[in-house]
Design an enzyme around this catalytic site. Structure first.
Site, short mmCIF file in Angstrom:
data_model
loop_
_atom_site.label_atom_id
_atom_site.label_comp_id
_atom_site.label_asym_id
_atom_site.label_seq_id
_atom_site.Cartn_x
_atom_site.Cartn_y
_atom_site.Cartn_z
N ASP A 290 0.82 -1.22 0.00
CA ASP A 290 0.00 0.00 0.00
C ASP A 290 0.85 1.27 0.00
O ASP A 290 0.46 2.28 0.57
CB ASP A 290 -0.98 0.01 1.19
CG ASP A 290 -1.77 -1.28 1.27
OD1 ASP A 290 -2.29 -1.68 0.21
OD2 ASP A 290 -1.84 -1.89 2.34
N LYS B 286 2.09 2.04 -5.23
CA LYS B 286 2.81 1.54 -6.41
C LYS B 286 2.01 1.73 -7.70
O LYS B 286 2.57 2.07 -8.72
CB LYS B 286 3.11 0.04 -6.24
CG LYS B 286 4.11 -0.23 -5.12
CD LYS B 286 4.37 -1.71 -4.93
CE LYS B 286 3.17 -2.47 -4.39
NZ LYS B 286 2.75 -2.11 -3.03
N GLN C 210 2.26 -5.92 -3.14
CA GLN C 210 2.57 -5.98 -1.70
C GLN C 210 3.89 -5.22 -1.43
O GLN C 210 4.19 -4.29 -2.16
CB GLN C 210 2.64 -7.43 -1.20
CG GLN C 210 1.30 -8.14 -1.17
CD GLN C 210 0.92 -8.78 -2.49
OE1 GLN C 210 1.73 -9.40 -3.14
NE2 GLN C 210 -0.32 -8.64 -2.88
N GLY D 227 -4.22 -4.46 -4.44
CA GLY D 227 -5.20 -3.46 -4.88
C GLY D 227 -4.44 -2.21 -5.26
O GLY D 227 -4.06 -1.44 -4.40
N HIS D 228 -4.16 -2.05 -6.54
CA HIS D 228 -3.38 -0.89 -6.99
C HIS D 228 -4.33 0.20 -7.47
O HIS D 228 -5.06 0.02 -8.44
CB HIS D 228 -2.42 -1.32 -8.10
CG HIS D 228 -1.32 -2.20 -7.60
ND1 HIS D 228 -0.48 -2.90 -8.40
CD2 HIS D 228 -0.94 -2.49 -6.33
CE1 HIS D 228 0.38 -3.60 -7.66
NE2 HIS D 228 0.11 -3.36 -6.40
N THR E 206 2.98 -12.50 2.95
CA THR E 206 2.24 -13.13 1.87
C THR E 206 3.07 -14.32 1.38
O THR E 206 4.14 -14.59 1.93
CB THR E 206 1.87 -12.12 0.76
OG1 THR E 206 0.94 -12.74 -0.13
CG2 THR E 206 3.09 -11.64 -0.02
P1 IMP Z 1 -2.49 -12.96 1.61
O1 IMP Z 1 -1.52 -12.40 0.64
O2 IMP Z 1 -3.94 -12.72 1.26
O3 IMP Z 1 -2.21 -14.41 1.92
O4 IMP Z 1 -2.30 -12.18 3.02
C1 IMP Z 1 -1.10 -12.30 3.78
C2 IMP Z 1 -0.75 -10.96 4.42
O5 IMP Z 1 -0.37 -10.03 3.42
C3 IMP Z 1 -1.92 -10.31 5.19
O6 IMP Z 1 -1.39 -9.61 6.30
C4 IMP Z 1 -2.47 -9.32 4.18
O7 IMP Z 1 -3.14 -8.25 4.80
C5 IMP Z 1 -1.18 -8.87 3.50
N1 IMP Z 1 -1.40 -8.38 2.13
C6 IMP Z 1 -1.64 -9.11 1.03
N2 IMP Z 1 -1.77 -8.30 -0.05
C7 IMP Z 1 -1.59 -7.06 0.38
C8 IMP Z 1 -1.55 -5.79 -0.30
O8 IMP Z 1 -1.72 -5.68 -1.51
N3 IMP Z 1 -1.33 -4.70 0.50
C9 IMP Z 1 -1.10 -4.81 1.83
N4 IMP Z 1 -1.10 -5.98 2.49
C10 IMP Z 1 -1.35 -7.10 1.77
#
Ligand code: IMP
Length: 423
Positions: free
Chosen positions: A13, A16, A221, A40-41, A236
């Site tokens: 976040d 990017k 991420q 989520g870009h 992640t």
């Molecule tokens: P997952 O990628 O859904 O498995 O989530 C694993 C961790 O990464 C969690 O803490 C999510 O909130 C975080 N996460 C995954 N994608 C994003 C992103 O695009 N922005 C911020 N945090 C993310």
């Protein structure tokens, strides 16, 4: 060398999407190399606001080729919906291609994600998109790849076999079983539409590199969510750092020129896990409101805190960041003084190194240094000289602490609120 990589240097976040949109002015190919629709870009163009999850942020420039690389995990139903949503808003998606080696996410991965999060084990606070289970299948060598989108028979056979296997697990866990044929019908419908986009993108990308075209790798991420370098297990399931671009897009390391590190002027995180500079007071709430810090994918409020130079220094080192793009500077405009975390106190000892140990990170007390705020509007600044001196000093200090150089500053969500800083 024409390959640049753009990564997040915090917990995601960082802004990017906006930076990629700005940088793609001069780019021929944009490649997403990891992650999935957990990302989520956000990109704002004029009065329009778009949130991209899987489609590379180059899509708003029709001449740019957009590649979903082999390192990505893609949910075909979600991807098709995202493409149709963009087309309905008049965005041409004809240049979006998917690597035939990309792993696919299905409904059973999402159910498994929910089961993992609701069990007695560690709750990660995932986005619930099935990311971890899909990467686990890839590593277990039971995943289904995008090449099967071009063969309905193969796709159906693979899907049925895997879905039945997962249904046995769901039954044992007391979770609702998947209606295999109903899900398969949705997958096959999406596959029929996506099939013409499936290519051997490794050849597309390497041909572009060889022809001297400009290729930008778009990370999702952030470094502190990297499966190896992040705050494991609160991470992640992919390599979000720059090395992941080579494996996730199929280019050799010597083709890389610049590594852009996107870095927010403060720090945020969503989901669970350690966050040494987190603010629980009005100051944190002020950052959340002013910065509109609510998840673009899940809508969750983001945890907010001071800029953490220890964590970001580690991130910049691992990524080899030689160009910093600092975002959301304007969010700090009204503060009288601004803190930066320059060390961690752990068990009475101060360190500048980012610990691997979760226990140490959880107990780390931030050593804060205070800088004077500027208390005036920066959102209308269009060059380095437009910034007040205190803001320039803050940026210079950030760069010094992470051992890199500020190359771009962003002072608002719009395309025109971004400017380059000449060295
Ligand atoms: P997952 O990628 O859904 O498995 O989530 C694993 C961790 O990464 C969690 O803490 C999510 O909130 C975080 N996460 C995954 N994608 C994003 C992103 O695009 N922005 C911020 N945090 C993310």
């Amino acid at each position: 060398m024409p390959v640049d990589i753009l990564v997040g240097t915090q917990w995601g976040d960082e802004g990017k999407g906006k930076l990629i949109d700005v940088l793609t002015r001069d780019v021929d190919v944009v490649v997403r190399f990891q992650g999935g629709n957990n990302a989520g870009h956000t990109v704002e163009i004029g009065d329009e606001r778009y949130v991209l999850h899987l489609v590379p942020s180059g899509v708003f420039r029709p001449e740019v080729k957009c590649v979903i690389g082999n390192g990505v995990v893609a949910d075909p139903v979600a991807l098709q919906e995202e493409l149709e949503g963009l087309e309905k808003r008049g965005i041409d998606t004809g240049n979006v291609f998917i690597s035939n080696r990309t792993q696919l996410i299905f409904a059973y991965h999402r159910t498994m994600d929910r089961i993992n999060e609701s069990g007695t084990g560690v709750k990660i606070g995932t986005t619930g998109r099935g990311i971890g289970p899909a990467y686990a299948d890839k590593m277990r060598r039971t995943g289904i790849r995008a090449i099967d989108l071009t063969s309905p028979e193969r796709l159906a056979a693979g899907f049925r076999a895997e879905a039945e296997k997962y249904n046995q697990i769901f039954k044992r866990c007391g979770a609702p079983e998947l209606d295999v044929e109903a899900e398969l019908a949705k997958v096959l419908a999406a596959a029929a539409k996506l099939a013409p986009r499936v290519r051997d993108t490794v050849y597309i990308v390497n041909a572009a590199v060889k022809a001297g075209k400009q290729v930008l790798f778009e990370g999702a991420q952030g470094a502190l969510l990297d499966i190896d370098h992040g705050t494991y297990p609160f991470v992640t399931s992919s390599n979000t750092t720059s090395g992941g671009a080579c494996t996730g897009g199929g280019v050799p390391p010597q083709s890389v020129r610049d590594v852009w590190g996107v870095i927010k002027a403060y720090t945020t995180r969503v989901g669970e896990g350690p966050f040494p500079t987190e603010l629980f007071d009005d100051c944190g709430e002020n950052l959340r409101q002013r910065g509109r810090e609510f998840g673009a994918t899940t809508g969750r409020p983001r945890r907010c805190g001071w800029f953490d130079a220890v964590a970001s220094h580690y991130a910049c080192m691992v990524n080899g960041v030689n160009k910093l793009a600092v975002t959301k500077l304007d969010v700090l405009d009204d503060l009288e003084k601004i803190a930066i975390c320059v060390g961690y106190e752990i068990d009475g000892r101060v360190t500048k190194e980012f610990p691997a140990s979760l226990a140490e990170l959880e107990s780390a007390k931030p050593v804060l240094e205070y800088l004077p705020g500027w208390q005036c509007d920066t959102s209308s600044a269009r060059c380095w000289k437009d910034l007040p001196e205190a803001a320039r000093n803050y940026l210079k200090h950030m760069a010094e602490l992470v051992d890199s150089t500020v190359a771009i500053v962003s002072v608002g969500p719009r395309r025109d609120q971004t400017f380059s800083v000449q060295a």
